[in-house]
Motif scaffolding. Structure first.
Motif, mmCIF file in Angstrom:
data_model
loop_
_atom_site.group_PDB
_atom_site.id
_atom_site.type_symbol
_atom_site.label_atom_id
_atom_site.label_comp_id
_atom_site.label_asym_id
_atom_site.label_seq_id
_atom_site.Cartn_x
_atom_site.Cartn_y
_atom_site.Cartn_z
ATOM 1 N N PRO B 35 9.520 44.885 -53.153
ATOM 2 C CA PRO B 35 10.398 44.837 -54.323
ATOM 3 C C PRO B 35 9.757 45.343 -55.614
ATOM 4 O O PRO B 35 8.537 45.360 -55.744
ATOM 5 C CB PRO B 35 10.720 43.351 -54.451
ATOM 6 C CG PRO B 35 9.563 42.647 -53.854
ATOM 7 C CD PRO B 35 9.070 43.538 -52.745
ATOM 8 N N THR B 36 10.620 45.742 -56.539
ATOM 9 C CA THR B 36 10.189 46.050 -57.905
ATOM 10 C C THR B 36 10.116 44.750 -58.706
ATOM 11 O O THR B 36 10.612 43.703 -58.257
ATOM 12 C CB THR B 36 11.211 46.965 -58.596
ATOM 13 O OG1 THR B 36 12.457 46.273 -58.695
ATOM 14 C CG2 THR B 36 11.422 48.259 -57.824
ATOM 15 N N ALA B 37 9.537 44.845 -59.903
ATOM 16 C CA ALA B 37 9.443 43.673 -60.778
ATOM 17 C C ALA B 37 10.835 43.091 -61.045
ATOM 18 O O ALA B 37 11.030 41.868 -61.015
ATOM 19 C CB ALA B 37 8.760 44.047 -62.085
ATOM 20 N N GLU B 38 11.774 43.969 -61.296
ATOM 21 C CA GLU B 38 13.158 43.566 -61.542
ATOM 22 C C GLU B 38 13.736 42.794 -60.359
ATOM 23 O O GLU B 38 14.403 41.768 -60.528
ATOM 24 C CB GLU B 38 13.989 44.835 -61.766
ATOM 25 C CG GLU B 38 15.188 44.671 -62.648
ATOM 26 C CD GLU B 38 14.860 44.072 -64.003
ATOM 27 O OE1 GLU B 38 13.760 44.361 -64.554
ATOM 28 O OE2 GLU B 38 15.679 43.277 -64.503
ATOM 29 N N GLU B 39 13.477 43.290 -59.167
ATOM 30 C CA GLU B 39 13.982 42.631 -57.959
ATOM 31 C C GLU B 39 13.316 41.278 -57.757
ATOM 32 O O GLU B 39 13.970 40.312 -57.348
ATOM 33 C CB GLU B 39 13.771 43.534 -56.732
ATOM 34 C CG GLU B 39 14.732 44.717 -56.699
ATOM 35 C CD GLU B 39 14.325 45.831 -55.734
ATOM 36 O OE1 GLU B 39 15.115 46.782 -55.568
ATOM 37 O OE2 GLU B 39 13.211 45.774 -55.150
HETATM 38 MN MN LIG Z 1 11.287 47.830 -61.722
#
Ligand SMILES: [Mn+2]
Ligand SMILES: [Mn+2]
Ligand SMILES: [Zn+2]
Ligand SMILES: [Zn+2]
Lengths: 136, 136
Positions: B35-39
């Motif tokens: 995952p990304t930070a946002e996820e």
């Molecule tokens: Mn991100």
DNA sequence: GTCTGTAATTAGAATAAGTCTAAATACAGA
DNA sequence: TCTGTATTTAGACTTATTCTAATTACAGAC
């Protein structure tokens, strides 16, 4: 590589050779340092009699990638780098300097042994990135 | 992996196990989707009784990378992804879905033949990324 | 159990890379 | 030369990430 040669190259790739595109393409062909858009901008803007917009640099880089004249590299977060070497080759990242070196593959191509790609994974491409230090 | 186990793991790595850090770490250990930070933010914020700040997610991810519990991936421009699998392994990127799959290396390790790293290039690590399509 | 200093978290402002917009300019073909 | 399309431009906008300054949590001293 002179002006006319770059023009011809762009036309071969179906790209209208404007002054801005020639100078961006020329820079990427002559450098071996995998620059970012920002670096391209800085390197290239004095080579034009007129001003050069950021949008043009980004548009041009994207166009050149689409047409297959450049490839994009994502070796580190937050920086897209561009590479006019579009043959199959790999990269070495010097951790200290951040510099990226090309690693050419010779004739027969590269072979990876020691693991199998599962049958349902159909790969059309792969790239190898080495990390370490170049002792000069 | 339960709460206590994550706490112990963080302590082993010299990280003070706060509620926020436990929940971020727990999520990354249980998911296989890079995952990304946002996820991470989205997936994790309901698991806390309190609010969760973006800054905390980014700080925590950076801390976990520094301490060697996570690795950062830069497979595509503009997105940093995180991977709790820190053993030596490689990745397959499905061009259509963008999903990243882990490729484990078995016992003896991987061997690349067909080109030589020049002597002055001292590599401590390498990674291979395959691109293509997973046929399901 | 309090006290107290440090570590961690927070909301929101600030950056930085990249994209979009609307107007101006260049240029290919008629 | 005229005209329509392609390209470029400056600057606004978006999105990912970092920074800041204030608040909250907590470990160790008493
Ligand atoms: Mn991100
Ligand atoms: Mn850049
Ligand atoms: Zn290269
Ligand atoms: Zn992985």
């Amino acid at each position: 590589m002179n002006r006319t040669t770059v023009e011809e190259l762009l036309m071969e790739y179906g790209i209208q050779p404007t002054a801005q595109r020639c100078v961006v393409t020329g820079y990427l062909l002559e450098t071996d340092c995998h620059p970012t858009a920002e670096e391209v901008m800085r390197a290239v803007k004095d080579r034009l009699p007129c001003s050069l917009s950021r949008a043009t640099v980004y548009n041009t880089l994207k166009l050149l990638v689409d047409k297959g004249l450049l490839q994009e590299l994502s070796t580190e977060p937050g920086q897209t780098r561009y590479d006019a070497n579009t043959g199959h080759h790999h990269h070495f990242v010097d951790r200290e300097s951040g510099r990226i070196y090309d690693l050419e593959v010779d004739g027969e191509g590269i072979w990876i042994s020691g693991f199998e790609l599962p049958a349902e994974y159909k790969a059309d491409h792969f790239k190898i990135t080495f990390y370490g230090k170049v002792e000069s």
